[in-house]
Design an enzyme around this catalytic site. Structure first.
Site, PDB file in Angstrom:
ATOM      1  N   LYS A  52       0.842  -1.203   0.000  1.00 30.60           N
ATOM      2  CA  LYS A  52       0.000   0.000   0.000  1.00 30.60           C
ATOM      3  C   LYS A  52       0.875   1.250   0.000  1.00 30.60           C
ATOM      4  CE  LYS A  52      -3.783  -2.443   2.282  1.00 30.60           C
ATOM      5  NZ  LYS A  52      -4.581  -2.690   3.493  1.00 30.60           N
ATOM      6  N   GLN A  96      -4.617  -1.436   9.762  1.00 28.66           N
ATOM      7  CA  GLN A  96      -4.511  -2.755   9.136  1.00 28.66           C
ATOM      8  C   GLN A  96      -5.067  -3.830  10.074  1.00 28.66           C
ATOM      9  OE1 GLN A  96      -3.604  -3.274   5.972  1.00 28.66           O
ATOM     10  NE2 GLN A  96      -3.908  -5.467   6.128  1.00 28.66           N
ATOM     11  N   ASP A 119     -11.158   2.962   4.343  1.00 28.32           N
ATOM     12  CA  ASP A 119     -11.455   1.530   4.255  1.00 28.32           C
ATOM     13  C   ASP A 119     -12.964   1.273   4.194  1.00 28.32           C
ATOM     14  OD1 ASP A 119      -9.461  -0.379   3.999  1.00 28.32           O
ATOM     15  OD2 ASP A 119      -8.825  -0.185   6.087  1.00 28.32           O
TER      16      ASP A 119
HETATM   17  N1  GUN Z   1      -6.893  -6.737   6.218  1.00 23.98           N
HETATM   18  C1  GUN Z   1      -7.230  -7.459   5.128  1.00 23.98           C
HETATM   19  N2  GUN Z   1      -7.798  -6.671   4.200  1.00 23.98           N
HETATM   20  C2  GUN Z   1      -7.811  -5.432   4.712  1.00 23.98           C
HETATM   21  C3  GUN Z   1      -8.275  -4.177   4.215  1.00 23.98           C
HETATM   22  O1  GUN Z   1      -8.806  -4.032   3.117  1.00 23.98           O
HETATM   23  N3  GUN Z   1      -8.090  -3.123   5.048  1.00 23.98           N
HETATM   24  C4  GUN Z   1      -7.524  -3.246   6.271  1.00 23.98           C
HETATM   25  N4  GUN Z   1      -7.412  -2.157   7.015  1.00 23.98           N
HETATM   26  N5  GUN Z   1      -7.097  -4.394   6.766  1.00 23.98           N
HETATM   27  C5  GUN Z   1      -7.245  -5.472   5.977  1.00 23.98           C
END
Ligand code: GUN
Length: 280
Positions: A52, A96, A119
């Protein structure tokens, strides 16, 4: 079978976003900013976060990584998120998941203001999505919808089956498909006659995290098969779908890697640029 090339489409989207991020910078004299909170030392999370951050750099988004040890307290985690919430140079905040077990994820996520919730996990955004109103949508299901759109796959009146009912993928995915006029069934670990239900699907979306769970006998001839799974088997990445067995049967299919994964990251960047443009 047509391979749905998420890697290519994500690159196209990043190019569009690069122009938008540059325009934002020339107008506001600050960069679009994304803060990523990573707590603990789960290896997969570290890889996702690194991807990311790298993608942010590529499109000209400033990223801030807040890396906290696994033993971080609830109060400290909430404090970090609250400080980011107050920071005008941070337009999007991502915590995350999963978090270490002693932490209450809901309470930490609730410290993210809805305007910075890139998100789409906040109760407000999920509520708006359920109502079918404009909102920020979780990146992975949004990436799947974008793939369907770019490959001109109609959803109206189609039967869609979603495997998995997580808050991150399954539930928002089902809501998006419902809003797009599909007839949606959500299956999970307690579902009976799963194979028969899957065989009805015009669009089958698997997000359960079990390698080769979706076998050829579970798929209707000519179906669109979207594989959200990321599993590691003998050091190699693979999805939930027995890809090789389906190349003759499915009409469209996403590969792993190179399908949904890059789309998730592209949608995160898009949600971040959108959030920045809405904040003054
Ligand atoms: N863990 C797995 N997929 C995601 C996501 O799209 N966002 C976040 N914050 N954590 C994750």
């Amino acid at each position: 079978m047509i391979v749905m090339d998420g890697k290519k489409i994500a690159a196209d989207i990043r190019a569009e976003l690069k122009a938008r991020a540059a325009a934002f910078f020339s107008k506001k004299a600050i960069r679009v900013g994304l803060a990523v909170v990573l707590i603990g030392d789960e290896a997969a999370s570290a890889v996702y976060v690194r991807n990311k951050i790298k993608a942010c750099e590529e499109v000209g988004i400033r990223s801030v990584l807040k890396q906290l040890p696994a033993e971080t307290s609830q109060e400290e985690a909430e404090r970090v998120v609250m400080a980011l919430a107050e920071d005008p140079a941070v337009h999007g905040i991502l915590v995350q998941l999963p978090l270490p077990r002693h932490l209450d994820a809901s309470r930490i996520l609730s410290r993210i203001p809805s305007s910075k919730d890139v998100d789409g996990f906040s109760a407000e955004n999920i509520g708006l999505l359920a109502r079918g109103e404009t909102c920020t949508v979780a990146c992975t299901p949004l990436g799947v919808m974008e793939l369907l759109k770019r490959y001109r796959i109609p959803t109206e009146g189609k039967r869609a089956v979603v495997l998995g009912r997580s808050n991150i993928v399954g539930k928002p995915m089902a809501m998006l498909l419902t809003n797009a006029d599909a007839t949606v069934t959500v299956c999970h670990s307690k579902t009976r006659e799963l194979g028969a239900i899957c065989r009805e699907a015009d669009i089958l979306i698997s997000a359960i995290g079990r390698p080769k769970f979706v076998t050829a006998d579970m798929v209707k001839e000519g179906a669109v098969v979207i594989d959200v799974g990321i599993n590691r088997v003998d050091g190699k990445l693979c999805g939930d779908v027995d890809y090789e067995a389906l190349t003759e049967k499915a009409a469209y299919m996403t590969p792993v890697p190179g399908g949904v994964g890059p789309m998730t990251v592209a949608m995160l960047l898009r949600n971040t640029v959108d959030a920045a443009e809405k904040q003054v």
